[in-house]
Design a protein around this motif. Structure first.
Motif, PDB file in Angstrom:
ATOM      1  N   GLU A  79      33.683  50.107  26.429  1.00 50.55           N
ATOM      2  CA  GLU A  79      33.405  49.734  25.040  1.00 50.55           C
ATOM      3  C   GLU A  79      33.819  48.299  24.761  1.00 50.55           C
ATOM      4  OE1 GLU A  79      35.349  52.799  22.773  1.00 50.55           O
ATOM      5  OE2 GLU A  79      33.603  54.119  22.885  1.00 50.55           O
ATOM      6  N   GLU A  80      34.961  47.898  25.309  1.00 49.74           N
ATOM      7  CA  GLU A  80      35.415  46.516  25.124  1.00 49.74           C
ATOM      8  C   GLU A  80      34.462  45.541  25.801  1.00 49.74           C
ATOM      9  OE1 GLU A  80      39.167  43.591  26.174  1.00 49.74           O
ATOM     10  OE2 GLU A  80      39.515  45.742  26.069  1.00 49.74           O
ATOM     11  N   ARG A  81      34.052  45.855  27.018  1.00 44.38           N
ATOM     12  CA  ARG A  81      33.101  44.984  27.718  1.00 44.38           C
ATOM     13  C   ARG A  81      31.780  44.896  26.961  1.00 44.38           C
ATOM     14  NH1 ARG A  81      33.120  47.102  33.691  1.00 44.38           N
ATOM     15  NH2 ARG A  81      30.977  46.371  33.552  1.00 44.38           N
ATOM     16  N   ALA A  82      31.310  46.014  26.427  1.00 44.82           N
ATOM     17  CA  ALA A  82      30.048  46.015  25.679  1.00 44.82           C
ATOM     18  C   ALA A  82      30.190  45.206  24.396  1.00 44.82           C
ATOM     19  CB  ALA A  82      29.625  47.444  25.357  1.00 44.82           C
ATOM     20  N   THR A  83      31.308  45.347  23.707  1.00 41.79           N
ATOM     21  CA  THR A  83      31.541  44.618  22.459  1.00 41.79           C
ATOM     22  C   THR A  83      31.572  43.120  22.705  1.00 41.79           C
ATOM     23  OG1 THR A  83      32.776  46.488  21.566  1.00 41.79           O
ATOM     24  CG2 THR A  83      33.127  44.361  20.512  1.00 41.79           C
ATOM     25  N   ASN A  84      32.111  42.702  23.827  1.00 37.69           N
ATOM     26  CA  ASN A  84      32.236  41.275  24.144  1.00 37.69           C
ATOM     27  C   ASN A  84      31.013  40.709  24.879  1.00 37.69           C
ATOM     28  OD1 ASN A  84      34.790  41.181  22.992  1.00 37.69           O
ATOM     29  ND2 ASN A  84      35.758  41.846  24.892  1.00 37.69           N
ATOM     30  N   ASN A  85      29.994  41.511  25.079  1.00 41.26           N
ATOM     31  CA  ASN A  85      28.793  41.077  25.785  1.00 41.26           C
ATOM     32  C   ASN A  85      27.939  40.191  24.887  1.00 41.26           C
ATOM     33  OD1 ASN A  85      25.866  41.391  26.630  1.00 41.26           O
ATOM     34  ND2 ASN A  85      26.945  42.297  28.382  1.00 41.26           N
TER      35      ASN A  85
ATOM     36  N   VAL B  57      24.962  41.906  23.141  1.00 43.31           N
ATOM     37  CA  VAL B  57      25.368  42.733  22.006  1.00 43.31           C
ATOM     38  C   VAL B  57      25.663  41.841  20.798  1.00 43.31           C
ATOM     39  CG1 VAL B  57      27.143  44.313  21.126  1.00 43.31           C
ATOM     40  CG2 VAL B  57      26.229  44.618  23.447  1.00 43.31           C
ATOM     41  N   ALA B  58      26.306  40.716  21.030  1.00 38.74           N
ATOM     42  CA  ALA B  58      26.595  39.780  19.936  1.00 38.74           C
ATOM     43  C   ALA B  58      25.298  39.272  19.307  1.00 38.74           C
ATOM     44  CB  ALA B  58      27.438  38.613  20.443  1.00 38.74           C
TER      45      ALA B  58
ATOM     46  N   GLN C 209      23.825  41.992  17.161  1.00 41.43           N
ATOM     47  CA  GLN C 209      24.573  42.133  15.914  1.00 41.43           C
ATOM     48  C   GLN C 209      24.294  40.974  14.964  1.00 41.43           C
ATOM     49  OE1 GLN C 209      28.478  42.747  17.654  1.00 41.43           O
ATOM     50  NE2 GLN C 209      28.365  44.952  17.238  1.00 41.43           N
TER      51      GLN C 209
ATOM     52  N   LYS D  37      26.088  48.656  15.345  1.00 43.02           N
ATOM     53  CA  LYS D  37      27.320  49.041  16.032  1.00 43.02           C
ATOM     54  C   LYS D  37      26.990  49.693  17.365  1.00 43.02           C
ATOM     55  CE  LYS D  37      29.527  50.302  11.713  1.00 43.02           C
ATOM     56  NZ  LYS D  37      30.090  51.412  10.958  1.00 43.02           N
ATOM     57  N   ILE D  38      27.932  49.653  18.259  1.00 39.80           N
ATOM     58  CA  ILE D  38      27.829  50.402  19.506  1.00 39.80           C
ATOM     59  C   ILE D  38      28.341  51.800  19.190  1.00 39.80           C
ATOM     60  CG2 ILE D  38      28.674  50.647  21.860  1.00 39.80           C
ATOM     61  CD1 ILE D  38      29.023  47.594  21.886  1.00 39.80           C
TER      62      ILE D  38
END
Length: 141
Positions: A105-111, A114-115, A118, A125-126
């Motif tokens: 989840e952290e890796r996906a959020t910082n991808n 994904v940014a 968003q 949201k993921i």
């Protein structure tokens, strides 16, 4: 036999076709130790203990125990209210899944992709990440 080897055994046994019912109570037990050719396991709850007579009388389990730990190996079990047996296979797998999920989840959020999504779709949201199945127990904490 040690805790890691016991968990690996239970995990591999449970992965065999049709062994889920037999391995379920074993997966809920923590490892207490060995004495001679007897492996001791402990349960925090009496529910899985009720199934142990049936589980240990299984020829398939006996064959697997002997193949992994030597001829004449037997199991003994008891109620472990103090938790001396440590984590069960079930607890260890849950912990590993939770840690892996948080990491993914952290890796996906910082991808970057994904940014960008968003930015394009504010409020996106993921919801979930794909979590591959654990194939084996690699360590015991």
């Amino acid at each position: 036999c040690d805790a890691t080897r016991w968990r690996r055994f239970v995990h591999q046994f449970g992965q065999q076709e049709g062994m889920g019912v037999l391995s379920a109570p074993l997966a809920m037990a923590g490892f207490l130790g060995t004495e001679g050719q007897t492996i001791s396991i402990g349960f925090l709850s009496s529910l899985p203990m009720r199934q142990m007579d049936e589980v240990t009388s299984s020829a398939v389990l006996q064959t697997a125990l002997h193949a992994s730990f030597g001829e004449g190996t037997s199991l003994t079990w008891l109620m472990d209210r103090d938790g001396k047996s440590g984590r069960s296979l079930l607890e260890e797998l849950r912990l590993q899944r939770a840690e892996r999920r948080a990491e993914l989840e952290e890796r996906a959020t910082n991808n970057d992709a994904v940014a960008r999504v968003q930015d394009t779709f504010p409020g996106a949201k993921i919801i979930d990440v794909f979590l591959p199945e654990n194939l084996e127990i690699t360590d015991v904490r």
